[in-house]
Design a protein around this motif. Structure first.
Motif: not given
Length: 266
Positions: A179-202
């Motif tokens: 699920x973590x791998x799938x999150x990176x592929x499908x969700x991280x482009x738009x969403x952050x989680x725990x404040x972590x990530x570069x996306x500013x979209x969702x």
């Protein structure tokens, strides 16, 4: 007067439309001009049978992406940043391969502009990462970023964002890890989680609350499959993830990761 005439001559000689693609691949930052890319020695006309952004067949002038990734190796990690804050995380290996699926940088020609993505929307240009024979290598829709402004080489997601990591004590074959791998592929482009990530979209998917906490499971599955089918509003941008993109088993693994992370808010 002579200075004014010289400046006017210079302005007239410049292209009327020229977008810039920034490459941050280590070392000096490079900027590539769309006009020059259209004339790149390896540029060619390509046909995409099922374009992800336009949802139909499309024709582009494009450059093999590998030709632009100087110094990048298959073990590297790249990020494509778009105008709207979409930040696609991608391992470099598939982007460098010559087949069966091959990555191309499609470049919009101002003399042959691409159609708008929808009524009142701009096109996918000026730069769009497209794939020929995408299904042969299981390329996912999130690996088709459009309106790209920057391509950069970065450390892996795990290294940059430890707040995304599941419990290290989990077994290697635990569905949460998939699920973590799938999150990176499908969700991280738009969403952050725990404040972590570069996306500013969702929105952030764990702070202040995780969707597994406020959606009933059947409705959360429905929402991921078809967001507009659950609640419809004109400004909605989240795409649906059909079984051709995310199998039922993969969807359950993704939900297992999200539920797991609800207990890991730092």
């Amino acid at each position: 007067m002579r200075q004014c005439l010289a400046l006017l001559t210079l302005l007239v000689s410049l292209p009327l439309w020229a977008a810039q693609l920034q490459l941050e691949l280590g070392g000096a930052v490079r900027s590539l001009d769309s006009a020059a890319l259209l004339k790149h020695p390896q540029a060619r006309e390509i046909d995409i049978e099922q374009d992800v952004a336009y949802k139909r067949a499309m024709h582009y002038r494009a450059v093999p992406l590998a030709a632009l990734l100087e110094g990048v190796t298959a073990g590297d990690h790249l990020q494509a940043v778009a105008l709207d804050g979409f930040a696609a995380e991608m391992p470099a290996g598939p982007l460098l391969q010559a087949g069966p699926a091959r990555a191309w940088l499609a470049v919009e020609d101002p003399d042959k502009p691409w159609p708008p993505l929808a009524d009142g929307k701009p096109s996918a240009g000026p730069f769009y990462l497209v794939w020929t024979h995408a299904q042969a290598s299981g390329i996912r829709p999130e690996q088709w970023p459009f309106q790209i402004t920057t391509l950069r080489r970065l450390a892996s997601v795990e290294q940059r964002f430890p707040a995304l990591l599941p419990d290290p004590k989990l077994a290697a074959d635990d569905p949460v890890r998939q699920g973590f791998s799938l999150f990176q592929q499908n969700c991280l482009a738009c969403h952050r989680l725990n404040g972590a990530g570069d996306a500013q979209f969702g929105p952030d998917l764990n702070v202040p609350h995780n969707p597994t906490e406020y959606f009933r499971p059947e409705f959360l599955r429905m929402y991921i499959r078809d967001p507009q089918g659950l609640r419809r509003w004109p400004q909605a941008k989240m795409p649906g993830f059909g079984v051709d993109v995310l199998s039922d088993q993969e969807l359950e693994a993704l939900l297992a990761y999200l539920k797991h992370m609800a207990g890991r808010r730092g």
